[in-house]
Design a protein around this motif. Structure first.
Motif, PDB file in Angstrom:
ATOM      1  N   GLN A 178     -76.704  -3.538 -48.462  1.00 22.07           N
ATOM      2  CA  GLN A 178     -76.190  -2.744 -47.363  1.00 22.07           C
ATOM      3  C   GLN A 178     -77.339  -2.481 -46.410  1.00 22.07           C
ATOM      4  N   ASN A 198     -73.539   0.594 -39.874  1.00 22.73           N
ATOM      5  CA  ASN A 198     -73.802   0.754 -41.304  1.00 22.73           C
ATOM      6  C   ASN A 198     -72.974  -0.273 -42.067  1.00 22.73           C
ATOM      7  N   LEU A 256     -71.709  -1.367 -45.485  1.00 26.87           N
ATOM      8  CA  LEU A 256     -71.519  -0.687 -46.764  1.00 26.87           C
ATOM      9  C   LEU A 256     -71.112  -1.664 -47.856  1.00 26.87           C
ATOM     10  N   ASP A 302     -65.581   2.915 -46.694  1.00 29.46           N
ATOM     11  CA  ASP A 302     -66.020   4.172 -46.092  1.00 29.46           C
ATOM     12  C   ASP A 302     -65.093   5.280 -46.591  1.00 29.46           C
ATOM     13  N   THR A 303     -65.672   6.313 -47.173  1.00 29.60           N
ATOM     14  CA  THR A 303     -64.872   7.397 -47.771  1.00 29.60           C
ATOM     15  C   THR A 303     -64.904   8.686 -46.952  1.00 29.60           C
ATOM     16  N   GLU A 304     -65.565   8.657 -45.786  1.00 31.27           N
ATOM     17  CA  GLU A 304     -65.627   9.875 -44.977  1.00 31.27           C
ATOM     18  C   GLU A 304     -64.218  10.273 -44.543  1.00 31.27           C
ATOM     19  N   GLU A 324     -59.931   2.324 -36.941  1.00 28.63           N
ATOM     20  CA  GLU A 324     -60.284   1.217 -37.836  1.00 28.63           C
ATOM     21  C   GLU A 324     -59.607  -0.061 -37.387  1.00 28.63           C
ATOM     22  N   ARG A 350     -64.812   0.621 -39.075  1.00 33.11           N
ATOM     23  CA  ARG A 350     -64.427   1.948 -38.595  1.00 33.11           C
ATOM     24  C   ARG A 350     -65.421   2.375 -37.519  1.00 33.11           C
ATOM     25  N   THR A 367     -68.998   1.645 -39.175  1.00 37.66           N
ATOM     26  CA  THR A 367     -69.165   1.282 -40.580  1.00 37.66           C
ATOM     27  C   THR A 367     -68.363   0.018 -40.847  1.00 37.66           C
ATOM     28  N   TRP A 392     -67.236  -2.754 -44.116  1.00 37.72           N
ATOM     29  CA  TRP A 392     -67.193  -3.061 -45.541  1.00 37.72           C
ATOM     30  C   TRP A 392     -66.142  -4.130 -45.773  1.00 37.72           C
TER      31      TRP A 392
END
Length: 187
Positions: free
Chosen positions: A32, A94, A96, A100-102, A113, A147, A170, A172
Motif C-alpha cells: 500500500q 491512498n 489500500l 476503505d472502512t471510513e 465511489e 472513493r 482511496t 482498493w
C-alpha cells in the motif's frame, strides 16, 4: 575459465537479475502507499486512470448530469474527478490493501465511489486538458473501487485558480458496483 564456463556464469547472473527484478516488482505491486499531490489543472477536473486507458472523456456520457452531480465521471479504465478550484489542486492518493472502512463523513463536503479497471498494473493521475502525468505508481492489475472525499469546497469560486478545496482518494481492489454518492454536496 573456458568459454562454456563463462557463458554459464553470464546466464546464471542474468537469471539472478531477472529473479530479483520480479521479486521487486511483486513486492511493489502488493504494497500500500500514500502519495501527496500538488499540481495545476484546468476546467475543474483531473483524472485517475490505467496507463494504457482506452476510454474517452470527451463524449456526452462521461460528464453527463449524473456525473456532474456526483462529481465523478467514469468509463471502464478512467475516472474524472470534479474539483471546486479551476487550477491549483491539493490531494492525496491512498492505495489500500483492504476496502476503505471510513464511515464518519462529517468532516467532508462530498464523498463518492466509483470503479476503475487497472489492467496494466500502472495507475496514473493526469491533469486537464494536456493530460500531463502527475503521478505514476505500480499496482496489482485488477478492478478497483475508488472513493473520493472532497472537503473545503464550500466558498470556493470555481473560476479561481487557487482555493481551499482538498481531495482524499482511496483505492482498493474490488468489484464494479457503479458510481455511488455516499454524501452529496449541494451547490
Amino acid at each position: 575459465m573456458s568459454e562454456t564456463g563463462n557463458n554459464k556464469s553470464k546466464i546464471k547472473t542474468k537469471r539472478l537479475f531477472l529473479l530479483g527484478s520480479l521479486l521487486l516488482i511483486s513486492c511493489l505491486s502488493f504494497s500500500q502507499g500514500k502519495y501527496n499531490l500538488d499540481f495545476f489543472t484546468t476546467h475543474n477536473q483531473f483524472y485517475l486512470c490505467d496507463s494504457a486507458f482506452t476510454g474517452t472523456t470527451g463524449d456526452t456520457t462521461f460528464w453527463n448530469n449524473d456525473a456532474q452531480n456526483a462529481r465523478l465521471g467514469t468509463t471502464e479504465d478512467i475516472i474524472g474527478i470534479k474539483t471546486a478550484s479551476y487550477g491549483h489542486i491539493k490531494a492525496e492518493l491512498n492505495v489500500l490493501n483492504t476496502a476503505d472502512t471510513e464511515k464518519d463523513f462529517s468532516k467532508y463536503d462530498h464523498v463518492v465511489e466509483g470503479s476503475v479497471k487497472l489492467s496494466s498494473g500502472i495507475i496514473e493521475i493526469l491533469n486537464f486538458p494536456d493530460t500531463k502525468i502527475i503521478l505514476k505508481a505500480i499496482v496489482t492489475p485488477a478492478r478497483y473501487r475508488v472513493r473520493i472525499y472532497s472537503y473545503s469546497i464550500k466558498n470556493v469560486n470555481p473560476e479561481d485558480d487557487e482555493g481551499t478545496d482538498h481531495y482524499k482518494i482511496t483505492l482498493w481492489q474490488g468489484e464494479d458496483k457503479g458510481r455511488k454518492v455516499l454524501k452529496a454536496y449541494k451547490e
